[in-house]
Design a protein around this motif. Structure first.
Motif, short mmCIF file in Angstrom:
data_model
loop_
_atom_site.label_atom_id
_atom_site.label_comp_id
_atom_site.label_asym_id
_atom_site.label_seq_id
_atom_site.Cartn_x
_atom_site.Cartn_y
_atom_site.Cartn_z
N PHE A 87 0.83 -1.21 0.00
CA PHE A 87 0.00 0.00 0.00
C PHE A 87 0.86 1.26 0.00
O PHE A 87 0.45 2.29 -0.55
CB PHE A 87 -0.96 -0.02 1.19
N GLY A 88 2.07 1.18 0.59
CA GLY A 88 2.99 2.30 0.49
C GLY A 88 3.45 2.52 -0.94
O GLY A 88 3.50 3.65 -1.43
N GLY A 89 3.78 1.43 -1.63
CA GLY A 89 4.18 1.53 -3.03
C GLY A 89 3.05 2.01 -3.91
O GLY A 89 3.26 2.78 -4.86
N LEU A 90 1.84 1.56 -3.59
CA LEU A 90 0.68 2.02 -4.36
C LEU A 90 0.49 3.52 -4.20
O LEU A 90 0.17 4.23 -5.17
CB LEU A 90 -0.57 1.27 -3.88
N ALA A 91 0.70 4.02 -2.97
CA ALA A 91 0.59 5.46 -2.73
C ALA A 91 1.66 6.24 -3.50
O ALA A 91 1.41 7.36 -3.98
CB ALA A 91 0.70 5.74 -1.23
N VAL A 92 2.85 5.64 -3.63
CA VAL A 92 3.94 6.29 -4.36
C VAL A 92 3.64 6.38 -5.86
O VAL A 92 3.97 7.36 -6.53
CB VAL A 92 5.27 5.53 -4.13
N LEU A 93 2.95 5.37 -6.40
CA LEU A 93 2.79 5.25 -7.86
C LEU A 93 1.43 5.66 -8.38
O LEU A 93 1.28 5.88 -9.60
CB LEU A 93 3.07 3.80 -8.27
N ILE A 94 0.43 5.72 -7.52
CA ILE A 94 -0.94 5.87 -8.01
C ILE A 94 -1.16 7.14 -8.83
O ILE A 94 -2.01 7.19 -9.72
CB ILE A 94 -1.93 5.83 -6.81
N ASP A 95 -0.39 8.18 -8.58
CA ASP A 95 -0.56 9.44 -9.30
C ASP A 95 0.48 9.65 -10.39
O ASP A 95 0.56 10.73 -10.98
CB ASP A 95 -0.54 10.62 -8.32
N LYS A 96 1.27 8.61 -10.67
CA LYS A 96 2.33 8.74 -11.68
C LYS A 96 1.81 8.27 -13.03
O LYS A 96 1.16 7.21 -13.14
CB LYS A 96 3.56 7.91 -11.28
N PRO A 97 2.09 9.02 -14.11
CA PRO A 97 1.56 8.64 -15.44
C PRO A 97 2.09 7.30 -15.94
O PRO A 97 1.39 6.58 -16.66
CB PRO A 97 2.00 9.80 -16.33
N TRP A 98 3.34 6.94 -15.57
CA TRP A 98 3.90 5.67 -16.05
C TRP A 98 3.29 4.46 -15.34
O TRP A 98 3.51 3.34 -15.76
CB TRP A 98 5.42 5.65 -15.92
N PHE A 99 2.51 4.69 -14.30
CA PHE A 99 1.78 3.60 -13.67
C PHE A 99 0.67 3.09 -14.60
O PHE A 99 0.32 1.91 -14.59
CB PHE A 99 1.18 4.08 -12.35
N TYR A 100 0.15 3.97 -15.42
CA TYR A 100 -0.94 3.64 -16.34
C TYR A 100 -0.43 3.42 -17.77
O TYR A 100 -0.99 2.60 -18.50
CB TYR A 100 -1.99 4.75 -16.33
N GLU A 101 0.60 4.16 -18.16
CA GLU A 101 1.20 4.01 -19.48
C GLU A 101 2.68 3.71 -19.29
O GLU A 101 3.52 4.61 -19.15
CB GLU A 101 1.02 5.30 -20.30
N MET A 102 3.02 2.42 -19.28
CA MET A 102 4.35 2.01 -18.86
C MET A 102 5.46 2.47 -19.80
O MET A 102 6.63 2.57 -19.39
CB MET A 102 4.40 0.49 -18.70
N LYS A 103 5.14 2.78 -21.03
CA LYS A 103 6.18 3.26 -21.95
C LYS A 103 6.76 4.59 -21.49
O LYS A 103 7.88 4.94 -21.86
CB LYS A 103 5.59 3.40 -23.36
N LEU A 104 6.02 5.29 -20.64
CA LEU A 104 6.49 6.59 -20.15
C LEU A 104 7.65 6.42 -19.16
O LEU A 104 8.26 7.43 -18.77
CB LEU A 104 5.35 7.36 -19.50
#
Length: 382
Positions: free
Chosen positions: A148-165
């Motif tokens: 859940f800590g990692g999820l909080a770190v990544l949830i607002d990052k664009p590369w979490f949804y579009e990995m090519k970024l």
């Protein structure tokens, strides 16, 4: 000579695509980038984890085990016998029938008594259910918080949804404070696992676990050095997504909560297979192995990173087979899930009865029988 060797090892062309190098990771204009000296922080963090674990097991895991009805089971210890002990430690814990006959003649014990001695001696070395529960509860707590800590770190990052970024503006992506702490905590935890490997429970996949820990440490450490931070955080999140479910299933297994254990294990199996046999290879590894070749010419660091990824993927396939075998075992009969990697106690009915008696005494190769059950040649346990 050492300076020249160092320059060759850390040459830009080895670790970065053409046109990029270590100069790109120099702090400037308020932007901070990962540095090799940052990794020294994982040593005190790992030591802190070892201390926190001891406190956690005493103050949290132990009361929780008691609440769930888990207690150390009294075991019958193998009586002192130098000849059998020497064979057990130096030759084999599971002697062949011919060796049992030889040891029987040497010690003056019957073959049945020698077999019983080795069975009890093996059980002495096996970890208790309480120890297993405390270890599982510690790992459950860390993996749950890490996920859940990692999820909080990544949830607002664009590369979490579009990995090519994750390759956008590589390697000049500045380091975020949340990424720094996520990396240091994860690395510190895996280092602490290596420090505690001597005292932790050794399962059947002990060697695979060591390979996994070492590969993970190298993978996370290398991704830090060359600023594969975005890929590294995604990889860590995928690994943490299912680990806490496995530890939770173990906890309920040790407590004897059959239905709860089976349900959690089923969820774990689905999440593990989905994340590590689908998301990891077809999304993350594809984005680290295939997609970069459309942007850069392959380089040594590219092969090194993806080689470690493929090692982990092979281990995931190995563990998936174990998981599926466990699922097949418990689904038809609705039995409790057993960890395929754990050793089980070898029980015998007279051992439990002798826990409250004197039992036999084997001293200096001679038998002193103090319990009638030991003379019973028709015991079902034998």
């Amino acid at each position: 000579m050492l300076t020249r060797l160092r320059e060759q090892i850390w040459a830009d062309w080895i670790w970065f695509p053409e046109g990029h190098g270590w100069a790109d990771l120099t702090d400037h204009d308020g932007k901070v980038f990962p540095k090799i000296q940052d990794l020294w922080a994982i040593i005190p963090i790992a030591l802190c984890f070892l201390v926190i674990r001891q406190i956690f097991e005493r103050t949290v895991a132990l009361p929780l085990a008691s609440l769930m009805g888990i207690h150390d089971k009294q075991r019958v210890h193998a009586p002192t016998n130098p000849a059998l002990e020497s064979y057990f430690c130096r030759t084999s814990k599971h002697p062949a029938q011919s060796s049992i006959a030889s040891l029987s003649q040497e010690t003056g014990c019957s073959m049945r008594q020698v077999q019983r001695w080795f069975r009890r001696r093996r059980n002495q070395d096996r970890p208790s259910k309480l120890k297993k529960f405390k270890e599982a509860s510690w790992r459950f707590t860390f993996y749950l918080l890490a996920f859940f800590g990692g999820l909080a770190v990544l949830i607002d990052k664009p590369w979490f949804y579009e990995m090519k970024l994750m390759w956008e503006d590589f390697p000049k992506m500045p380091l975020l404070p949340s990424q720094y702490w996520y990396y240091m905590i994860e690395l510190g935890f895996y280092i602490s696992l290596l420090f505690s490997v001597a005292s932790d429970i050794k399962r059947k996949d002990f060697k695979e676990q060591i390979v996994h820990h070492v590969a993970t440490i190298f993978l996370i450490g290398f991704s830090w050095l060359v600023n594969y931070i975005r890929a590294g955080t995604l990889i860590m999140l995928v690994h943490d997504a299912s680990d806490y479910l496995m530890e939770a299933a173990k906890m309920f297994n040790y407590a004897g909560w059959r239905k709860t254990c089976n349900f959690i294990f089923t969820v774990f199996a689905a999440v593990f297979i989905f994340t590590r046999l689908f998301i990891l290879p077809f999304y993350i590894i594809h984005t680290t192995l295939v997609y970069p070749q459309t942007l850069y010419r392959p380089f040594l660091g590219f092969y090194f990173f993806n080689g470690l990824m493929l090692v982990l993927q092979c281990l995931h396939i190995f563990w998936s087979l174990l998981i599926l075998r466990m699922v097949v075992k418990f689904l038809p009969g609705n039995d409790i899930v057993e960890d395929e990697r754990s050793d089980k106690d070898e029980t015998e009915s007279e051992d439990e009865a002798e826990a409250h008696g004197d039992g036999e005494k084997l001293k200096n190769g001679h038998v002193q029988n103090g319990h009638a059950l030991l003379n019973n040649n028709h015991s079902k346990a034998d």
